[in-house]
Motif scaffolding. Structure first.
Motif, PDB file in Angstrom:
ATOM      1  N   UNK A  24       0.857  -1.390  -0.494  1.00  0.00           N
ATOM      2  CA  UNK A  24       0.150  -0.064   0.018  1.00  0.00           C
ATOM      3  C   UNK A  24       1.073   1.486  -0.335  1.00  0.00           C
ATOM      4  N   UNK A  25       0.028   3.184  -0.374  1.00  0.00           N
ATOM      5  CA  UNK A  25       0.431   3.593  -0.332  1.00  0.00           C
ATOM      6  C   UNK A  25       1.080   4.031   0.465  1.00  0.00           C
ATOM      7  N   UNK A  26       1.085   5.636   0.621  1.00  0.00           N
ATOM      8  CA  UNK A  26       0.835   6.437   2.179  1.00  0.00           C
ATOM      9  C   UNK A  26      -0.297   6.637   2.091  1.00  0.00           C
ATOM     10  N   UNK A  27      -0.835   7.130   3.425  1.00  0.00           N
ATOM     11  CA  UNK A  27      -2.087   7.454   3.731  1.00  0.00           C
ATOM     12  C   UNK A  27      -2.098   9.636   2.741  1.00  0.00           C
ATOM     13  N   UNK A  28      -3.366   9.238   2.574  1.00  0.00           N
ATOM     14  CA  UNK A  28      -4.229  10.118   1.627  1.00  0.00           C
ATOM     15  C   UNK A  28      -4.771  10.680   2.741  1.00  0.00           C
ATOM     16  N   UNK A  41      -6.005   5.214   0.595  1.00  0.00           N
ATOM     17  CA  UNK A  41      -5.022   4.338   0.404  1.00  0.00           C
ATOM     18  C   UNK A  41      -5.079   4.017  -0.385  1.00  0.00           C
ATOM     19  N   UNK A  42      -3.560   3.971  -1.077  1.00  0.00           N
ATOM     20  CA  UNK A  42      -3.397   3.374  -3.044  1.00  0.00           C
ATOM     21  C   UNK A  42      -3.357   1.850  -2.408  1.00  0.00           C
ATOM     22  N   UNK A  43      -3.438   1.003  -3.553  1.00  0.00           N
ATOM     23  CA  UNK A  43      -3.058  -0.144  -3.459  1.00  0.00           C
ATOM     24  C   UNK A  43      -2.184  -0.508  -4.922  1.00  0.00           C
ATOM     25  N   UNK A  44      -0.974  -1.039  -4.546  1.00  0.00           N
ATOM     26  CA  UNK A  44       0.309  -0.280  -5.314  1.00  0.00           C
ATOM     27  C   UNK A  44       0.335  -2.168  -5.738  1.00  0.00           C
ATOM     28  N   UNK A  55      -2.723 -16.184  -6.776  1.00  0.00           N
ATOM     29  CA  UNK A  55      -2.742 -14.895  -8.341  1.00  0.00           C
ATOM     30  C   UNK A  55      -1.876 -14.030  -7.804  1.00  0.00           C
ATOM     31  N   UNK A  56      -1.923 -12.744  -8.736  1.00  0.00           N
ATOM     32  CA  UNK A  56      -1.644 -11.919  -7.973  1.00  0.00           C
ATOM     33  C   UNK A  56      -2.454 -10.280  -7.786  1.00  0.00           C
ATOM     34  N   UNK A  57      -2.151  -9.846  -6.733  1.00  0.00           N
ATOM     35  CA  UNK A  57      -2.580  -9.166  -6.694  1.00  0.00           C
ATOM     36  C   UNK A  57      -2.981  -7.235  -7.428  1.00  0.00           C
ATOM     37  N   UNK A  58      -3.430  -6.421  -8.077  1.00  0.00           N
ATOM     38  CA  UNK A  58      -3.016  -5.383  -9.661  1.00  0.00           C
ATOM     39  C   UNK A  58      -3.009  -4.514  -9.070  1.00  0.00           C
ATOM     40  N   UNK A  59      -2.369  -4.023  -8.891  1.00  0.00           N
ATOM     41  CA  UNK A  59      -2.735  -2.227  -8.908  1.00  0.00           C
ATOM     42  C   UNK A  59      -3.312  -1.606  -9.267  1.00  0.00           C
ATOM     43  N   UNK A  60      -4.100  -0.910  -8.536  1.00  0.00           N
ATOM     44  CA  UNK A  60      -5.173   0.527  -9.247  1.00  0.00           C
ATOM     45  C   UNK A  60      -6.304   0.307  -8.271  1.00  0.00           C
ATOM     46  N   UNK A  61      -6.445  -0.842  -6.889  1.00  0.00           N
ATOM     47  CA  UNK A  61      -7.448  -0.517  -6.303  1.00  0.00           C
ATOM     48  C   UNK A  61      -6.752   0.997  -5.316  1.00  0.00           C
ATOM     49  N   UNK A  62      -7.723   0.793  -3.817  1.00  0.00           N
ATOM     50  CA  UNK A  62      -7.434   1.132  -3.132  1.00  0.00           C
ATOM     51  C   UNK A  62      -8.611   1.282  -2.249  1.00  0.00           C
ATOM     52  N   UNK A  63      -8.183   1.227  -0.564  1.00  0.00           N
ATOM     53  CA  UNK A  63      -8.531   1.153   0.376  1.00  0.00           C
ATOM     54  C   UNK A  63      -9.388   2.847   0.976  1.00  0.00           C
ATOM     55  N   UNK A  64     -10.341   3.220   0.893  1.00  0.00           N
ATOM     56  CA  UNK A  64     -11.153   3.680   1.876  1.00  0.00           C
ATOM     57  C   UNK A  64     -11.446   4.224   2.810  1.00  0.00           C
ATOM     58  N   UNK A  65     -11.234   4.921   3.376  1.00  0.00           N
ATOM     59  CA  UNK A  65     -11.456   4.701   5.526  1.00  0.00           C
ATOM     60  C   UNK A  65     -12.337   5.776   5.572  1.00  0.00           C
TER      61      UNK A  65
END
Length: 160
Positions: A24-28, A41-44, A55-65
Protein backbone atom coordinates in the motif's frame (compact mmCIF):
# COMPACT_ATOMS: atom_id res chain seq x y z
CA UNK A 1 -32.73 -25.89 24.67
CA UNK A 2 -34.65 -26.99 21.60
CA UNK A 3 -33.20 -28.05 18.25
CA UNK A 4 -33.34 -24.62 16.63
CA UNK A 5 -31.67 -22.96 19.64
CA UNK A 6 -28.88 -25.55 19.52
CA UNK A 7 -28.44 -24.88 15.80
CA UNK A 8 -28.41 -21.09 16.26
CA UNK A 9 -25.99 -21.13 19.19
CA UNK A 10 -23.45 -23.55 17.72
CA UNK A 11 -20.58 -21.52 16.27
CA UNK A 12 -19.68 -22.19 12.65
CA UNK A 13 -16.37 -23.74 11.68
CA UNK A 14 -13.77 -21.94 9.61
CA UNK A 15 -11.50 -23.24 6.84
CA UNK A 16 -8.46 -21.26 5.74
CA UNK A 17 -8.73 -20.47 2.02
CA UNK A 18 -5.84 -18.12 1.21
CA UNK A 19 -3.95 -15.05 2.36
CA UNK A 20 -3.13 -11.80 0.63
CA UNK A 21 -0.16 -9.53 1.16
CA UNK A 22 -1.00 -6.14 -0.26
CA UNK A 23 1.55 -3.37 -0.81
CA UNK A 24 0.00 0.00 0.00
CA UNK A 25 0.96 3.61 -0.56
CA UNK A 26 1.02 6.40 2.00
CA UNK A 27 -2.21 7.56 3.61
CA UNK A 28 -3.93 10.37 1.74
CA UNK A 29 -5.71 12.31 4.49
CA UNK A 30 -8.64 14.27 3.08
CA UNK A 31 -9.65 15.53 6.52
CA UNK A 32 -13.19 15.98 7.81
CA UNK A 33 -15.82 15.47 5.09
CA UNK A 34 -19.61 15.25 5.23
CA UNK A 35 -19.26 11.49 5.94
CA UNK A 36 -16.48 11.74 8.53
CA UNK A 37 -12.68 11.89 8.63
CA UNK A 38 -11.84 10.45 5.21
CA UNK A 39 -8.57 8.75 4.27
CA UNK A 40 -7.59 6.88 1.12
CA UNK A 41 -4.75 4.37 0.80
CA UNK A 42 -3.73 3.26 -2.70
CA UNK A 43 -3.19 -0.44 -3.39
CA UNK A 44 0.07 -0.85 -5.29
CA UNK A 45 0.05 -4.63 -5.86
CA UNK A 46 0.70 -7.83 -3.99
CA UNK A 47 0.09 -11.54 -3.96
CA UNK A 48 -2.46 -14.15 -2.92
CA UNK A 49 -1.34 -17.60 -1.74
CA UNK A 50 -3.12 -20.50 -0.12
CA UNK A 51 -4.57 -23.95 -0.47
CA UNK A 52 -7.67 -22.79 -2.38
CA UNK A 53 -6.49 -19.83 -4.45
CA UNK A 54 -3.35 -18.13 -5.77
CA UNK A 55 -2.80 -14.99 -7.78
CA UNK A 56 -1.40 -11.50 -8.15
CA UNK A 57 -3.03 -8.38 -6.74
CA UNK A 58 -3.12 -5.78 -9.48
CA UNK A 59 -2.26 -2.13 -8.83
CA UNK A 60 -5.07 0.38 -9.08
CA UNK A 61 -7.32 -0.45 -6.16
CA UNK A 62 -7.63 1.49 -2.94
CA UNK A 63 -8.76 1.32 0.65
CA UNK A 64 -11.30 4.03 1.49
CA UNK A 65 -11.37 4.71 5.21
CA UNK A 66 -13.48 6.65 7.66
CA UNK A 67 -11.88 7.40 11.03
CA UNK A 68 -14.75 7.50 13.49
CA UNK A 69 -14.91 9.88 16.47
CA UNK A 70 -14.14 6.92 18.77
CA UNK A 71 -10.90 6.25 16.81
CA UNK A 72 -12.11 3.06 15.14
CA UNK A 73 -11.38 2.91 11.41
CA UNK A 74 -14.01 1.65 8.98
CA UNK A 75 -12.35 0.31 5.83
CA UNK A 76 -13.70 -0.50 2.39
CA UNK A 77 -11.03 -1.90 0.09
CA UNK A 78 -11.69 -2.59 -3.59
CA UNK A 79 -9.14 -4.27 -5.82
CA UNK A 80 -8.59 -6.95 -8.44
CA UNK A 81 -6.69 -10.23 -8.25
CA UNK A 82 -5.47 -12.06 -11.37
CA UNK A 83 -5.53 -15.79 -10.61
CA UNK A 84 -2.68 -18.09 -11.66
CA UNK A 85 -4.89 -19.19 -14.60
CA UNK A 86 -5.40 -15.56 -15.68
CA UNK A 87 -8.96 -15.11 -14.41
CA UNK A 88 -9.83 -11.78 -12.83
CA UNK A 89 -11.45 -11.64 -9.39
CA UNK A 90 -12.96 -8.42 -8.03
CA UNK A 91 -12.65 -8.04 -4.25
CA UNK A 92 -14.65 -5.75 -1.99
CA UNK A 93 -13.42 -6.09 1.54
CA UNK A 94 -15.28 -4.20 4.29
CA UNK A 95 -13.73 -4.13 7.72
CA UNK A 96 -13.06 -2.52 11.04
CA UNK A 97 -9.78 -1.73 12.77
CA UNK A 98 -9.96 -0.87 16.47
CA UNK A 99 -7.08 -0.02 18.78
CA UNK A 100 -6.29 2.04 21.82
CA UNK A 101 -5.38 5.70 21.21
CA UNK A 102 -1.75 4.85 22.05
CA UNK A 103 -1.55 2.02 19.49
CA UNK A 104 -3.31 4.12 16.83
CA UNK A 105 -0.83 6.96 17.42
CA UNK A 106 2.10 4.59 16.97
CA UNK A 107 0.57 3.14 13.79
CA UNK A 108 -0.04 6.65 12.43
CA UNK A 109 3.69 7.38 12.87
CA UNK A 110 4.50 4.32 10.77
CA UNK A 111 5.60 2.15 13.68
CA UNK A 112 5.15 -1.61 13.63
CA UNK A 113 3.00 -2.64 16.60
CA UNK A 114 2.21 -6.15 17.86
CA UNK A 115 -0.58 -7.65 15.77
CA UNK A 116 -2.48 -8.71 18.88
CA UNK A 117 -2.52 -5.10 20.18
CA UNK A 118 -5.45 -4.21 17.90
CA UNK A 119 -8.55 -5.76 16.33
CA UNK A 120 -8.67 -5.82 12.51
CA UNK A 121 -11.30 -8.02 10.84
CA UNK A 122 -12.94 -7.92 7.43
CA UNK A 123 -15.92 -9.33 5.54
CA UNK A 124 -14.81 -9.87 1.92
CA UNK A 125 -16.98 -10.48 -1.14
CA UNK A 126 -15.63 -11.81 -4.42
CA UNK A 127 -16.89 -11.58 -8.03
CA UNK A 128 -15.56 -13.45 -11.04
CA UNK A 129 -16.69 -14.73 -14.42
CA UNK A 130 -14.44 -17.80 -14.20
CA UNK A 131 -16.57 -20.95 -13.62
CA UNK A 132 -13.77 -22.66 -11.67
CA UNK A 133 -13.74 -19.82 -9.13
CA UNK A 134 -17.51 -19.46 -8.63
CA UNK A 135 -17.11 -21.12 -5.21
CA UNK A 136 -15.70 -17.76 -4.04
CA UNK A 137 -19.00 -16.01 -4.87
CA UNK A 138 -21.05 -18.67 -3.11
CA UNK A 139 -19.13 -18.71 0.17
CA UNK A 140 -19.01 -16.46 3.20
CA UNK A 141 -15.59 -15.41 4.46
CA UNK A 142 -14.07 -13.63 7.40
CA UNK A 143 -10.69 -11.95 7.12
CA UNK A 144 -8.12 -11.71 9.89
CA UNK A 145 -5.95 -8.71 9.06
CA UNK A 146 -2.68 -7.10 10.09
CA UNK A 147 -1.26 -3.69 9.16
CA UNK A 148 2.42 -2.85 8.78
CA UNK A 149 3.79 0.53 7.66
CA UNK A 150 3.72 -0.42 3.95
CA UNK A 151 1.50 -3.48 3.76
CA UNK A 152 -1.78 -5.08 4.75
CA UNK A 153 -1.92 -8.85 5.18
CA UNK A 154 -5.23 -10.70 5.41
CA UNK A 155 -5.99 -14.37 5.95
CA UNK A 156 -9.33 -15.28 4.38
CA UNK A 157 -11.24 -18.03 6.18
CA UNK A 158 -14.33 -19.63 4.66
CA UNK A 159 -17.24 -19.92 7.09
CA UNK A 160 -18.58 -23.49 6.95
Amino acid sequence: MDEIERFLTTPPSLRFAFAVKVKVGPIQDLGQTARGHRRIVDILGGEAHGPRFEGEILPGGADWQIVRPDGAIEVVARYTIRSRSGALVYVQNDGLRVASPQVLARMSKGELVPFDSYHFRTAPRFETADPSLKWMERATFVGVAARTPDRVAIGFHEVL
